[in-house]
Write a protein that holds these residues in place. Structure first.
Motif, PDB file in Angstrom:
ATOM      1  N   ALA A   1       0.910  -1.046   0.090  1.00 44.19           N
ATOM      2  CA  ALA A   1      -0.027   0.375  -0.120  1.00 44.19           C
ATOM      3  C   ALA A   1       0.909   1.339   0.071  1.00 44.19           C
ATOM      4  N   ALA A   2       2.110   1.435   0.645  1.00 50.40           N
ATOM      5  CA  ALA A   2       2.905   2.613   0.827  1.00 50.40           C
ATOM      6  C   ALA A   2       3.946   2.697  -0.021  1.00 50.40           C
ATOM      7  N   THR A   3       4.511   1.719  -0.566  1.00 43.11           N
ATOM      8  CA  THR A   3       5.651   1.712  -1.294  1.00 43.11           C
ATOM      9  C   THR A   3       5.840   3.011  -2.097  1.00 43.11           C
ATOM     10  N   ASN A   4       4.800   3.363  -2.897  1.00 41.51           N
ATOM     11  CA  ASN A   4       4.960   4.600  -3.526  1.00 41.51           C
ATOM     12  C   ASN A   4       4.256   5.804  -3.091  1.00 41.51           C
ATOM     13  N   ALA A   5       4.063   5.762  -2.019  1.00 40.69           N
ATOM     14  CA  ALA A   5       3.519   7.244  -1.209  1.00 40.69           C
ATOM     15  C   ALA A   5       4.528   8.038  -1.379  1.00 40.69           C
ATOM     16  N   PRO A   6       4.206   9.516  -1.762  1.00 39.86           N
ATOM     17  CA  PRO A   6       5.166  10.545  -1.542  1.00 39.86           C
ATOM     18  C   PRO A   6       5.188  11.142  -0.153  1.00 39.86           C
ATOM     19  N   ALA A   7       5.596  10.403   0.839  1.00 38.62           N
ATOM     20  CA  ALA A   7       5.636  10.793   2.260  1.00 38.62           C
ATOM     21  C   ALA A   7       7.034  10.902   2.647  1.00 38.62           C
ATOM     22  N   SER A   8       7.433  11.438   3.791  1.00 39.37           N
ATOM     23  CA  SER A   8       8.520  11.515   4.317  1.00 39.37           C
ATOM     24  C   SER A   8       8.708  10.588   5.837  1.00 39.37           C
ATOM     25  N   LEU A   9       7.406  10.596   6.158  1.00 37.98           N
ATOM     26  CA  LEU A   9       6.890   9.702   7.565  1.00 37.98           C
ATOM     27  C   LEU A   9       5.650   9.070   7.434  1.00 37.98           C
ATOM     28  N   CYS A  10       5.671   7.899   7.799  1.00 32.60           N
ATOM     29  CA  CYS A  10       4.157   7.345   8.054  1.00 32.60           C
ATOM     30  C   CYS A  10       3.508   6.900   9.213  1.00 32.60           C
ATOM     31  N   ILE A  11       2.556   7.345   9.689  1.00 34.63           N
ATOM     32  CA  ILE A  11       2.004   6.885  10.913  1.00 34.63           C
ATOM     33  C   ILE A  11       1.564   5.368  11.046  1.00 34.63           C
TER      34      ILE A  11
END
Length: 212
Positions: free
Chosen positions: A111-121
């Protein structure tokens, strides 16, 4: 859509404030949650969501606190406005082969591999292999606005899948029990045996009893 109560609005603002503490440091924040770790049947489903700073949606909350109709309405709002939505799933076969915790982690990574995030809760899960750090917290879906949004996306996605499965296997009542081990579901399992979507590692006791 009706207005939330004062108590719910206060809780909503607390969740937003929790996430905004990260944005003050220039962090692009995602939230991630799962649904379906406990059922006897179906995929485990995860969602990773990044919501914009504005507009805010006061009905975003832990999916378990919302009615099915409310979840559906908020789900549509999330899909209309989110910066990023990723959905990851792990199949019953993967659950059986690697156990539910590792399968949940795999689904979260999908789900998260391509997220444009610098941190994930993340709601309570640790040790994920992602291109950015994670912050696991307990009861994330009632603490973080972005995790709550993810909980709604994951819940509605899985519920819709189980409703479709119910059309193929009406004997099990999947549209009501969502694959969980209710008396209705267990009775059908013992009467008709497992479907291809049942988790063999979860149902061995029931299947053995039905064959005695």
């Amino acid at each position: 859509m009706t207005k939330p109560s004062q108590k719910r609005m206060e809780h909503h603002l607390e969740m937003v404030a929790y996430d905004r503490q990260y944005s003050s440091f220039g962090v692009s924040l995602a939230g991630m949650d799962e649904v379906g770790r406990g059922p006897l049947c179906g995929n485990v489903v995860t969602a990773c969501v990044i919501m914009p700073a504005e507009p805010l949606f006061p009905w975003i909350d832990d999916s378990k606190k919302l009615s099915a109709a409310r979840r559906e309405a908020v789900y549509e709002e999330i899909f209309e406005h989110a910066i990023y939505i990723g959905i990851g799933e792990a199949s019953p076969e993967e659950i059986d082969s690697m156990n539910i915790l590792n399968a949940t982690k795999l689904a979260m990574e999908r789900a998260a591999t391509n997220a444009p995030a610098s941190l994930c809760i993340v709601d309570a899960v640790r040790d994920l292999h992602l291109p950015f750090p994670i912050s696991p917290i307990i009861k994330g879906d009632s603490t973080s606005y972005n995790v709550a949004a993810a909980s709604i996306v994951a819940k509605v996605t899985r519920d819709r899948e189980m409703a479709e499965m119910a059309k193929l296997y009406p004997e099990y009542g999947f549209e009501r029990n969502m694959g969980y081990g209710t008396a209705e579901h267990i009775k059908a399992l013992r009467t008709y045996g497992p479907t291809p979507w049942h988790r063999r590692s979860f149902i061995s006791n029931f299947v053995e009893e039905s064959n005695k």
